[in-house]
Design a protein around this motif. Structure first.
Motif, PDB file in Angstrom:
ATOM      1  N   UNK A   1       0.833  -1.194   0.000  1.00  0.00           N
ATOM      2  CA  UNK A   1       0.000   0.000   0.000  1.00  0.00           C
ATOM      3  C   UNK A   1       0.870   1.246   0.000  1.00  0.00           C
TER       4      UNK A   1
ATOM      5  N   UNK B   1      -3.373   9.751   7.326  1.00  0.00           N
ATOM      6  CA  UNK B   1      -2.814   9.247   6.075  1.00  0.00           C
ATOM      7  C   UNK B   1      -3.925   8.633   5.242  1.00  0.00           C
TER       8      UNK B   1
ATOM      9  N   UNK C   1      -4.765   6.097   2.055  1.00  0.00           N
ATOM     10  CA  UNK C   1      -4.142   4.939   1.429  1.00  0.00           C
ATOM     11  C   UNK C   1      -4.628   4.736  -0.001  1.00  0.00           C
ATOM     12  N   UNK C   2      -3.719   4.231  -0.830  1.00  0.00           N
ATOM     13  CA  UNK C   2      -4.092   3.792  -2.167  1.00  0.00           C
ATOM     14  C   UNK C   2      -4.781   2.439  -2.109  1.00  0.00           C
ATOM     15  N   UNK C   3      -5.239   1.921  -3.246  1.00  0.00           N
ATOM     16  CA  UNK C   3      -6.008   0.672  -3.291  1.00  0.00           C
ATOM     17  C   UNK C   3      -5.171  -0.589  -3.082  1.00  0.00           C
ATOM     18  N   UNK C   4      -3.857  -0.443  -3.107  1.00  0.00           N
ATOM     19  CA  UNK C   4      -2.997  -1.606  -2.880  1.00  0.00           C
ATOM     20  C   UNK C   4      -2.596  -2.296  -4.176  1.00  0.00           C
TER      21      UNK C   4
ATOM     22  N   UNK D   1      -8.817   2.914  11.392  1.00  0.00           N
ATOM     23  CA  UNK D   1      -9.134   2.693   9.985  1.00  0.00           C
ATOM     24  C   UNK D   1     -10.044   1.482   9.860  1.00  0.00           C
TER      25      UNK D   1
ATOM     26  N   UNK E   1     -10.890  -1.539   7.112  1.00  0.00           N
ATOM     27  CA  UNK E   1     -10.400  -2.147   5.882  1.00  0.00           C
ATOM     28  C   UNK E   1     -11.339  -3.262   5.458  1.00  0.00           C
TER      29      UNK E   1
ATOM     30  N   UNK F   1     -10.171  -3.743   0.240  1.00  0.00           N
ATOM     31  CA  UNK F   1      -9.071  -3.011  -0.393  1.00  0.00           C
ATOM     32  C   UNK F   1      -8.330  -2.136   0.615  1.00  0.00           C
ATOM     33  N   UNK F   2      -8.266  -0.845   0.312  1.00  0.00           N
ATOM     34  CA  UNK F   2      -7.431   0.048   1.115  1.00  0.00           C
ATOM     35  C   UNK F   2      -8.073   0.357   2.455  1.00  0.00           C
ATOM     36  N   UNK F   3      -7.265   0.548   3.488  1.00  0.00           N
ATOM     37  CA  UNK F   3      -7.805   1.065   4.749  1.00  0.00           C
ATOM     38  C   UNK F   3      -8.416   2.446   4.514  1.00  0.00           C
TER      39      UNK F   3
ATOM     40  N   UNK G   1     -10.006   5.853   6.370  1.00  0.00           N
ATOM     41  CA  UNK G   1      -9.852   6.580   7.622  1.00  0.00           C
ATOM     42  C   UNK G   1     -11.189   6.732   8.339  1.00  0.00           C
TER      43      UNK G   1
ATOM     44  N   UNK H   1      -8.528  -1.399  12.004  1.00  0.00           N
ATOM     45  CA  UNK H   1      -7.119  -1.225  12.321  1.00  0.00           C
ATOM     46  C   UNK H   1      -6.925  -0.001  13.198  1.00  0.00           C
TER      47      UNK H   1
END
Lengths: 114, 111
Positions: free
Chosen positions: A90, A103, A105-108, B36, B38, B41-43, B45, B88
């Protein structure tokens, strides 16, 4: 209009190959990060760049080399891929100044090494 | 060594239940604690907490931080199947901005 984007989303490759993952953010943030998430879902910081300068370099094999051509981009190059490199990577971004900044995050990128 | 520990590691509840997720930490130069969510996909916020005792709330989710006892809780009331995810907890130190994550709590909400 994606805030943090990564390419590719999936990467399947063989041991010994070299591969790169790209990340871009359009949030105007000054700091970008790479995290690795293992099969147990544990997220761990690898690198961080602030204004193109490396500020965090955790204990990561030197086969991993980040590069930040500008504040909006942070790429990750991996040499001589090993089975244990299989994970989801990520990218994230934030501002680093005074105050507390979350922060994003991108999609991974799901990397599978066979 | 800096450490963030979440409990429970997994939780199965039924729709409508209320759940409390826990996060304890031992981190030097604490700046903030973040939650977060999840899914696949992405975590994404949820909350950032910097001060003790001030509850942050968003719909059915709320969170509070205790900087003396070094923990935070995330509450979800009237759970829905869409709340199923890994939650998370992460702590940010003053220097560098890196987040130190806990191992996550996997919440499963059954209809």
């Amino acid at each position: 209009d994606t805030a943090v984007s990564q390419t590719p989303k999936y990467l399947v490759t063989q041991m010994g190959n070299d591969k790169s993952i790209k990340c871009e953010q359009n949030l105007g943030h000054d700091t970008m990060y790479w995290y690795k998430q293992d099969s147990k879902k544990f997220l761990k910081i690898m690198f961080s760049y602030n204004n193109k300068e490396l500020i965090i370099n955790e204990t990561v094999p030197n086969r991993f080399s980040p590069k930040s051509p500008d504040k909006a981009h942070l790429n990750l190059h991996i040499n001589s891929l090993e089975l244990g490199d299989s994970a989801v990577y990520f990218c994230a971004s934030s501002n680093l100044g005074q105050g507390a900044h979350e922060q994003y995050f991108g999609p991974g990128t799901r990397l599978t090494v066979t | 060594e800096d450490k963030v520990v979440q409990s429970p590691l997994s939780l199965v509840v039924h729709e409508g239940d209320t759940v409390t997720l826990n996060c304890s930490y031992e981190v030097t130069n604490f700046r903030s604690l973040l939650w977060y969510k999840q899914e696949k996909k992405a975590p994404t916020f949820l909350f950032m907490l910097t001060s003790s005792g001030i509850e942050k709330k968003s719909g059915r989710l709320s969170s509070i931080l205790d900087k003396k006892e070094l923990f935070s809780i995330l509450n979800i009331t009237a759970t829905q199947t869409g709340d199923s995810a890994v939650y998370l907890c992460a702590v940010r130190r003053n220097q560098g901005g890196k987040l130190i994550f806990g191992q996550g709590t996997e919440l499963s909400v059954k209809p």
